[in-house]
Design an enzyme around this catalytic site. Structure first.
Site, PDB file in Angstrom:
ATOM      1  N   SER A  66      11.278 -15.979  14.710  1.00  0.00           N
ATOM      2  CA  SER A  66      11.852 -14.664  15.014  1.00  0.00           C
ATOM      3  C   SER A  66      12.856 -14.272  13.947  1.00  0.00           C
ATOM      4  O   SER A  66      14.043 -14.583  14.076  1.00  0.00           O
ATOM      5  CB  SER A  66      12.552 -14.677  16.380  1.00  0.00           C
ATOM      6  OG  SER A  66      11.662 -15.039  17.407  1.00  0.00           O
ATOM      7  N   ILE A  76       0.824  -1.216   0.000  1.00  0.00           N
ATOM      8  CA  ILE A  76       0.000   0.000   0.000  1.00  0.00           C
ATOM      9  C   ILE A  76       0.854   1.259   0.000  1.00  0.00           C
ATOM     10  O   ILE A  76       0.316   2.362  -0.050  1.00  0.00           O
ATOM     11  CB  ILE A  76      -0.972   0.017   1.192  1.00  0.00           C
ATOM     12  CG1 ILE A  76      -0.225  -0.124   2.519  1.00  0.00           C
ATOM     13  CG2 ILE A  76      -2.029  -1.065   1.041  1.00  0.00           C
ATOM     14  CD1 ILE A  76      -1.107   0.047   3.750  1.00  0.00           C
ATOM     15  N   VAL A 109      -0.896  -6.620   8.718  1.00  0.00           N
ATOM     16  CA  VAL A 109      -0.448  -5.910   9.917  1.00  0.00           C
ATOM     17  C   VAL A 109       0.422  -6.881  10.696  1.00  0.00           C
ATOM     18  O   VAL A 109       0.000  -7.998  11.004  1.00  0.00           O
ATOM     19  CB  VAL A 109      -1.642  -5.455  10.768  1.00  0.00           C
ATOM     20  CG1 VAL A 109      -1.164  -4.867  12.094  1.00  0.00           C
ATOM     21  CG2 VAL A 109      -2.488  -4.447  10.007  1.00  0.00           C
ATOM     22  N   TYR A 164      -3.838 -11.649  16.361  1.00  0.00           N
ATOM     23  CA  TYR A 164      -2.869 -11.774  15.271  1.00  0.00           C
ATOM     24  C   TYR A 164      -2.622 -13.248  14.956  1.00  0.00           C
ATOM     25  O   TYR A 164      -2.622 -13.665  13.784  1.00  0.00           O
ATOM     26  CB  TYR A 164      -1.564 -11.078  15.677  1.00  0.00           C
ATOM     27  CG  TYR A 164      -0.428 -11.244  14.709  1.00  0.00           C
ATOM     28  CD1 TYR A 164      -0.370 -10.510  13.525  1.00  0.00           C
ATOM     29  CD2 TYR A 164       0.611 -12.120  14.982  1.00  0.00           C
ATOM     30  CE1 TYR A 164       0.681 -10.659  12.635  1.00  0.00           C
ATOM     31  CE2 TYR A 164       1.674 -12.269  14.100  1.00  0.00           C
ATOM     32  CZ  TYR A 164       1.709 -11.545  12.937  1.00  0.00           C
ATOM     33  OH  TYR A 164       2.749 -11.696  12.062  1.00  0.00           O
ATOM     34  N   SER A 182       2.863 -17.785  10.997  1.00  0.00           N
ATOM     35  CA  SER A 182       3.617 -17.381  12.188  1.00  0.00           C
ATOM     36  C   SER A 182       3.528 -18.429  13.285  1.00  0.00           C
ATOM     37  O   SER A 182       2.544 -19.174  13.394  1.00  0.00           O
ATOM     38  CB  SER A 182       3.056 -16.053  12.714  1.00  0.00           C
ATOM     39  OG  SER A 182       3.633 -15.722  13.957  1.00  0.00           O
ATOM     40  N   ARG A 194      14.818 -15.753  24.303  1.00  0.00           N
ATOM     41  CA  ARG A 194      13.932 -16.556  23.464  1.00  0.00           C
ATOM     42  C   ARG A 194      14.489 -16.712  22.057  1.00  0.00           C
ATOM     43  O   ARG A 194      14.417 -17.787  21.460  1.00  0.00           O
ATOM     44  CB  ARG A 194      12.544 -15.903  23.408  1.00  0.00           C
ATOM     45  CG  ARG A 194      11.559 -16.542  22.427  1.00  0.00           C
ATOM     46  CD  ARG A 194      10.192 -15.874  22.520  1.00  0.00           C
ATOM     47  NE  ARG A 194       9.262 -16.387  21.528  1.00  0.00           N
ATOM     48  CZ  ARG A 194       9.056 -15.822  20.335  1.00  0.00           C
ATOM     49  NH1 ARG A 194       9.719 -14.713  19.998  1.00  0.00           N
ATOM     50  NH2 ARG A 194       8.187 -16.341  19.492  1.00  0.00           N
TER      51      ARG A 194
END
Length: 279
Positions: free
Chosen positions: A164, A33, A73, A135, A110, A172
């Protein structure tokens, strides 16, 4: 292949993918966008398009062989913020791909689709969905959408559960790190594997402490080379002992497993200010 499309091309991970993906096709179309992106490859065209617009997505994917879908997002947010780009936007991409007879959708899913599983549970790609946020719920929705479009309409998908993909700055990440080189390798294998059907693969490097198992994704040929153990001594000494009762430390979703629904998880990841993307 003849034509390849990338959504989310103006994002951090999309920006890393543009150049290597342009080498896999005759015509490469990047989209987001944003008004424009810089440093277009010789065979690259940029198209500004909103993934919540089905007509725009249908036009964008016309004549394409595959689409690599990273547009969304990239953080936890209220449902009304995520509903368009992360939920309905997934539908428009798969529906536009079907209408244009694409062969495959390669999707940036994810770890947050399974983020409420405990880290001590060495989960595989067949672990039940257990989202940690809205999410993560959107990632579950898109994975189920991918499965449905394969079962009912024969459209292949590879859903890459990225952990990650950023410079490790916390304990983590020693186990969950996905290097940029391994990200590129994974996306390339998701594209060039001859047959995938509906597939899931964890986006994680070859870390000694990787908390997930890709054994059932071997058909994709994803063989990561980098190892987050190189960061362990320094990060562990800096972080010190972790609270074993904090969901941010005990669950796959990290801070996303601990925040209230609708609140940012990214804000608690302690990422470098110049390296703040995550899927």
């Amino acid at each position: 292949m003849k034509k390849l499309v990338l959504t989310g091309a103006a994002g951090r991970l999309g920006s890393y993918l543009r150049e290597p993906l342009s080498q896999l096709c005759d015509e490469f179309v990047s989209s987001d966008i944003a008004d424009n992106v810089s440093n277009l490859a010789q065979n690259e065209t940029y198209v500004k398009a909103d993934i919540t617009d089905l007509d725009a997505m249908t036009t964008l994917l016309e004549g394409a062989d595959m689409v690599v879908h990273f547009g969304a997002v990239g953080d936890e947010a209220p449902m009304d913020v995520l509903w368009g780009p992360n939920f309905y936007g997934a539908y428009t991409v798969w529906e536009a791909a079907y209408r244009n007879k694409l062969r495959r959708v390669v999707y940036a899913s994810s770890i947050h689709a399974v983020g409420m599983h405990k880290k001590t549970d060495f989960i595989g790609i067949d672990a039940p969905h257990k989202p940690d946020t809205f999410y993560g719920l959107a990632k579950c929705f898109a994975e189920d959408l991918a499965s449905l479009y394969w079962d009912k309409r024969g459209l292949e998908s590879v859903c890459m559960r990225i952990l990650s993909c950023a410079q490790p700055t916390n304990s983590r990440a020693v186990g969950t790190w996905l290097s940029y080189d391994d990200l590129i390798h994974m996306v390339e294998r998701a594209i060039n594997t001859p047959i995938t059907g509906f597939s899931v693969v964890y986006g994680v490097s070859n870390n000694d402490r990787a908390p997930v198992d890709n054994a059932k994704a071997q058909h994709l040929g994803y063989r990561p080379k980098d190892n987050g153990e190189q960061f362990a001594a320094e990060i562990y000494s800096t972080d010190g002992p972790l609270d074993p009762h904090d969901p941010a430390n005990t669950h796959h979703g990290g801070p996303f497993a601990a925040v209230e629904l609708g609140n940012s998880g990214m804000a608690h990841l302690n990422l470098d200010t110049d390296d703040t993307g995550k899927h």
